[in-house]
Design an enzyme around this catalytic site. Structure first.
Site, PDB file in Angstrom:
ATOM      1  N   HIS A   1       1.033  -1.299   0.172  1.00 12.49           N
ATOM      2  CA  HIS A   1       0.031   0.066  -0.144  1.00 12.49           C
ATOM      3  C   HIS A   1       0.758   1.318  -0.261  1.00 12.49           C
ATOM      4  O   HIS A   1       1.330   1.653   1.006  1.00 12.49           O
ATOM      5  CB  HIS A   1      -0.665  -0.281   0.848  1.00 12.49           C
ATOM      6  CG  HIS A   1      -1.943  -1.270   1.527  1.00 12.49           C
ATOM      7  ND1 HIS A   1      -0.806  -2.926   1.710  1.00 12.49           N
ATOM      8  CD2 HIS A   1      -3.190  -1.352   1.396  1.00 12.49           C
ATOM      9  CE1 HIS A   1      -2.506  -3.085   1.557  1.00 12.49           C
ATOM     10  NE2 HIS A   1      -3.693  -2.136   1.592  1.00 12.49           N
TER      11      HIS A   1
ATOM     12  N   GLY B   1      -2.726  -4.043  11.229  1.00  9.65           N
ATOM     13  CA  GLY B   1      -3.195  -4.539  10.327  1.00  9.65           C
ATOM     14  C   GLY B   1      -5.209  -4.424  10.131  1.00  9.65           C
ATOM     15  O   GLY B   1      -5.911  -3.621   9.531  1.00  9.65           O
TER      16      GLY B   1
ATOM     17  N   ASP C   1      -9.212   7.068   7.926  1.00  8.13           N
ATOM     18  CA  ASP C   1     -10.351   6.459   7.578  1.00  8.13           C
ATOM     19  C   ASP C   1     -11.441   5.203   7.557  1.00  8.13           C
ATOM     20  O   ASP C   1     -12.174   4.778   9.170  1.00  8.13           O
ATOM     21  CB  ASP C   1     -10.942   6.638   6.206  1.00  8.13           C
ATOM     22  CG  ASP C   1     -11.184   7.732   5.496  1.00  8.13           C
ATOM     23  OD1 ASP C   1     -11.984   9.151   6.152  1.00  8.13           O
ATOM     24  OD2 ASP C   1      -9.550   8.718   4.878  1.00  8.13           O
TER      25      ASP C   1
ATOM     26  N   ILE D   1     -10.721   8.365   0.736  1.00  3.15           N
ATOM     27  CA  ILE D   1     -10.117   7.785   0.342  1.00  3.15           C
ATOM     28  C   ILE D   1     -10.244   6.026   0.696  1.00  3.15           C
ATOM     29  O   ILE D   1      -9.597   5.784   1.976  1.00  3.15           O
ATOM     30  CB  ILE D   1      -8.720   7.341  -0.651  1.00  3.15           C
ATOM     31  CG1 ILE D   1      -8.795   8.349  -1.816  1.00  3.15           C
ATOM     32  CG2 ILE D   1      -8.972   6.280  -2.230  1.00  3.15           C
ATOM     33  CD1 ILE D   1      -9.900   8.283  -3.005  1.00  3.15           C
TER      34      ILE D   1
ATOM     35  N   HIS E   1      -4.264   3.126  -3.637  1.00  3.28           N
ATOM     36  CA  HIS E   1      -4.406   2.485  -1.749  1.00  3.28           C
ATOM     37  C   HIS E   1      -3.932   1.593  -2.168  1.00  3.28           C
ATOM     38  O   HIS E   1      -2.443   0.825  -1.177  1.00  3.28           O
ATOM     39  CB  HIS E   1      -5.884   2.466  -1.122  1.00  3.28           C
ATOM     40  CG  HIS E   1      -6.133   1.518  -0.028  1.00  3.28           C
ATOM     41  ND1 HIS E   1      -5.606   2.296   1.040  1.00  3.28           N
ATOM     42  CD2 HIS E   1      -6.668   0.119   0.144  1.00  3.28           C
ATOM     43  CE1 HIS E   1      -5.817   1.322   1.929  1.00  3.28           C
ATOM     44  NE2 HIS E   1      -6.341   0.384   1.815  1.00  3.28           N
TER      45      HIS E   1
ATOM     46  N   PHE F   1     -19.842 -13.830  25.092  1.00  4.09           N
ATOM     47  CA  PHE F   1     -20.091 -12.525  24.376  1.00  4.09           C
ATOM     48  C   PHE F   1     -18.313 -12.455  24.394  1.00  4.09           C
ATOM     49  O   PHE F   1     -17.704 -10.844  23.647  1.00  4.09           O
ATOM     50  CB  PHE F   1     -19.575 -11.361  25.537  1.00  4.09           C
ATOM     51  CG  PHE F   1     -21.200 -10.775  26.210  1.00  4.09           C
ATOM     52  CD1 PHE F   1     -22.515 -10.974  25.118  1.00  4.09           C
ATOM     53  CD2 PHE F   1     -21.825 -10.735  27.179  1.00  4.09           C
ATOM     54  CE1 PHE F   1     -23.667 -11.278  25.564  1.00  4.09           C
ATOM     55  CE2 PHE F   1     -23.135 -10.950  27.639  1.00  4.09           C
ATOM     56  CZ  PHE F   1     -24.267 -10.845  26.118  1.00  4.09           C
TER      57      PHE F   1
ATOM     58  N   HIS G   1     -27.876 -16.335  25.351  1.00  3.71           N
ATOM     59  CA  HIS G   1     -26.594 -15.502  26.705  1.00  3.71           C
ATOM     60  C   HIS G   1     -25.782 -17.481  26.965  1.00  3.71           C
ATOM     61  O   HIS G   1     -24.782 -16.973  27.584  1.00  3.71           O
ATOM     62  CB  HIS G   1     -27.034 -15.028  28.027  1.00  3.71           C
ATOM     63  CG  HIS G   1     -27.371 -13.693  27.603  1.00  3.71           C
ATOM     64  ND1 HIS G   1     -28.451 -13.246  26.753  1.00  3.71           N
ATOM     65  CD2 HIS G   1     -27.095 -12.684  28.617  1.00  3.71           C
ATOM     66  CE1 HIS G   1     -28.209 -12.200  27.443  1.00  3.71           C
ATOM     67  NE2 HIS G   1     -27.363 -11.780  28.588  1.00  3.71           N
TER      68      HIS G   1
ATOM     69  N   ARG H   1     -21.297 -20.671  36.450  1.00  3.57           N
ATOM     70  CA  ARG H   1     -22.058 -19.569  37.510  1.00  3.57           C
ATOM     71  C   ARG H   1     -23.152 -20.104  38.292  1.00  3.57           C
ATOM     72  O   ARG H   1     -22.913 -20.563  39.084  1.00  3.57           O
ATOM     73  CB  ARG H   1     -23.610 -18.885  36.215  1.00  3.57           C
ATOM     74  CG  ARG H   1     -24.886 -18.591  37.351  1.00  3.57           C
ATOM     75  CD  ARG H   1     -25.206 -17.481  36.276  1.00  3.57           C
ATOM     76  NE  ARG H   1     -27.076 -17.240  36.849  1.00  3.57           N
ATOM     77  CZ  ARG H   1     -27.904 -17.693  37.765  1.00  3.57           C
ATOM     78  NH1 ARG H   1     -28.044 -18.701  37.904  1.00  3.57           N
ATOM     79  NH2 ARG H   1     -28.455 -17.150  38.200  1.00  3.57           N
TER      80      ARG H   1
END
Length: 678
Positions: free
Chosen positions: A30, A118, A162, A194, A268, A444, A480, A527
């Site tokens: 790039h 990256g 960006d 861009i 790019h 999660f 969950h 739990r």
């Protein structure tokens, strides 16, 4: 050293052309980002950034993080020019096998690269952890010496793109940075308009700087990315704002200097091409027949800057010696934090701390007790949760909260920002003074896969604590209840996944993670309360740390093998042990039950040892309340994997155990059906 405008421009163009040549030689990369961002990079490195090329990990260096990691030839060129151990041959070997200059910056591969970037958003989010680490370290050790010296006063600088600001993780992490007022964090935003598909306006039209202002950041705009003095003034203003992190938007032209590709997506992610390279060098006033050219006067600029910074680093070392003599308590703490040392008998002390827990208890609650003892023994240990501490039980009691203006504490609060939490934790680990941990529910972990994977790739000492690790969390239901997560996490190279079943295994888990120097650890905790284990033979915590051991050992004659081996982990282990009573007596008497709290550690055993514990010619079953594809590598094609291959349900724990076949009777029934026993 005062430079003429002409010489400054020559220095900038040296960076540009090194990037062009590196990408061109590799025929991959790039070039556009380094060509557009070279002026801001030169201004930062020549007039602001403190470093010591002899010691890339000098404690009080300014950190530089190229979050826009696709523009990696920018940082490699800077490191070479600044005198780090990155040679011209290394630049010529860009993107080649085993080179110091991989396609995206990788921590540990290139001296001077602070973190692996990256994946867009990762570097900027890690930088929040770096800046937080500096604030926390300073709060612990910055007692002034008699000459006014304090050990830590560095900045964390970087360049983002960006794409970095589009990624959601930066919204999470930068919100944390703004809340905490991390005024030591300063980033340039390479606003070149861009992306790969074209102009950013096709997807990205909000006012980014107003967004960062809303996060609590100090924002500035430099309208001409080639205006070196404007860039310098913006950095000075950012450093003057000590109560807020800074984002400096710089309007640049991607591929600056290229007659045909500047300002287009074609600059790019592809080489300019031979003809365009010649035309670009001509446009920049550069010898068109040159390759990897560093003019002598440019080299002299960098040499002079390096000598100045080396002198400053030597002065810091002398001042540090005075400070350490005057403040021995803080100096001793510095040594412990810098080494992230743990006691040689850490595992034994943690096991001792929880040996009194003999009743049924959840491993998350047992972990809470281990954390308190570990916190006493390991001062570098810090961590927190994604707004779930009352459920994960992960706070170091009396450790003190980290908050605005209060960085001496050990308890971090990340809010509901799992991806950002993982990235900030990695930043703390990269910086090298803390062993950080995060906490949330296992489901999660899907939000956190990128930082978990990057921690593994980068060999970080990050610890990822997950509770509520199976369908047995109960009534919260399938949204969950994790199913496929354990198998997918065990598939990540260099990640150790621990799923303990009792206090001894939980102590071994924490000790192993805190001792581990070259990779992250992940915990899977229950739990629900788990019944105590009854081991046939006493087991030491060191034996448990190996990742697998025998819980129930049958009476066997010399050379005799068991008829059946049953492996289990975590919350299913006690019920697996209880299932023995429902097997035929002759089979029960010859069944070995193996606990495998860490599959990765077991898989590193020499093959003869693995085969001794789990003989290849003996029927083997694995019992775990999760998707079980990964177990076939251990039990074999004809083995039994009793897991869960569908989603959970909203119901009480005991009802789920009946419905999904994890009571002792059901486990025994599965084993008998597999073996063809009526």
């Amino acid at each position: 050293m005062t430079l003429s405008p002409e010489l400054q421009q020559k220095c900038v163009n040296t960076i540009r052309t090194l990037a062009i040549d590196g990408v061109e030689k590799a025929n991959s990369g790039h070039p556009g980002m380094p060509m557009g961002a070279a002026p801001m990079a030169f201004t930062l490195w020549n007039r602001h950034l403190r470093y010591d090329p002899r010691n890339p990990r000098w404690a009080n260096r300014d950190r530089f993080i190229l979050s826009a990691g696709h523009g990696s030839m920018l940082i490699y060129s800077l490191l070479h020019l600044a005198g780090f151990d990155v040679t011209l041959d290394d630049l010529k070997n860009f993107r080649q096998l085993h080179s110091k200059t991989p396609g995206h910056p990788e921590f540990g591969e290139t001296p001077g690269v602070e973190c692996t970037t990256g994946p867009l958003g990762a570097g900027l989010s890690n930088a929040v952890g770096f800046a937080l680490s500096a604030r926390m370290l300073a709060a612990r050790v910055n007692k002034p010496a008699s000459n006014g010296f304090v050990p830590i006063d560095h900045y964390v600088y970087g360049i983002c793109s960006d794409g970095d600001l589009m990624e959601g993780v930066t919204a999470e992490a930068c919100s944390i940075a703004g809340h905490l007022g991390l005024g030591n964090l300063i980033f340039f935003y390479d606003d070149n308009h861009i992306s790969i598909e074209g102009q950013t306006e096709i997807t990205f039209t909000e006012d980014r700087m107003k967004r960062y202002e809303a996060y609590g950041w100090h924002v500035q705009t430099v309208h001409d990315g080639n205006d070196l003095e404007a860039l310098h003034r913006a950095l000075e203003a950012a450093k003057a704002e000590t109560r807020k992190p800074s984002m400096i938007a710089v309007r640049t032209v991607i591929g600056f200097g290229s007659p045909s590709k500047a300002g287009t997506r074609h600059a790019h992610g592809e080489p300019l091409g031979k003809d365009e390279t010649i035309k670009t060098k001509a446009a920049l006033g550069w010898p068109t027949d040159s390759s990897f050219l560093i003019p002598d006067d440019v080299a002299a600029v960098w040499k002079a800057r390096g000598e100045e910074l080396i002198s400053a680093a030597d002065q810091w070392k002398a001042d540090f010696a005075l400070w350490a003599k005057e403040h021995p308590v803080e100096a001793e703490l510095w040594g412990k934090l810098e080494s992230r040392a743990v006691p040689a008998d850490l595992a034994e002390q943690l096991a001792e701390a929880v040996k009194g827990i003999t009743a049924a208890e959840s491993t998350r609650k047992i972990s809470q007790a281990v954390i308190q003892k570990a916190g006493e023994l390991v001062p570098s240990m810090v961590g927190g949760s994604a707004d779930l501490e009352p459920s994960t039980f992960t706070a170091i009691k009396n450790g003190g909260d980290v908050d605005v203006g209060k960085f001496g504490g050990r308890v971090l609060h990340f809010g509901v920002r799992e991806h950002g939490m993982g990235s900030v934790v990695n930043g703390l680990a990269y910086d090298g003074f803390f062993i950080p941990y995060s906490a949330t529910f296992l489901l999660f972990s899907d939000y956190m896969r990128p930082p978990i994977r990057l921690a593994s790739l980068s060999h970080l000492r990050s610890i990822f604590v997950f509770t509520h690790d199976s369908i047995f969390l109960g009534e919260d239901g399938p949204t969950h209840q994790p199913i496929e997560q354990l198998a997918s996490l065990r598939a990540i190279p260099n990640l150790e996944v621990w799923r303990p079943a009792d206090p001894l295994e939980t102590a071994a888990m924490w000790a192993s993670a805190l001792e581990r120097e070259h990779g992250p650890s992940l915990f899977s905790l229950s739990r629900q309360k788990l019944a105590p284990l009854v081991r046939t033979n006493p087991v030491t915590v060191k034996q448990v740390q190996r990742g697998a051991y025998t819980v129930v050992e049958p009476q066997l004659a010399a050379g005799e093998k068991p008829k059946l081996v049953v492996i289990s982990t975590g919350s299913e282990l006690a019920n697996t042990q209880a299932s023995l009573q429902f097997l035929p007596e002759d089979l029960r008497a010859k069944t070995r039950i193996v606990s495998m709290p860490c599959v990765e550690r077991f898989m590193k055993w020499p093959k003869p040892e693995r085969d001794a514990l789990i003989p290849q010619d003996v029927k083997t079953a694995a019992i775990e309340a999760a998707g079980g594809l990964d177990w076939y590598r251990i039990v074999g094609r004809d083995g039994l994997v009793h897991g869960i291959e569908k989603y959970g349900a909203s119901a009480p724990e005991k009802a789920l155990a009946e419905a999904y076949g994890f009571t002792p009777q059901h486990i025994a029934g599965q084993i008998k059906a597999w073996l063809g026993i009526a």
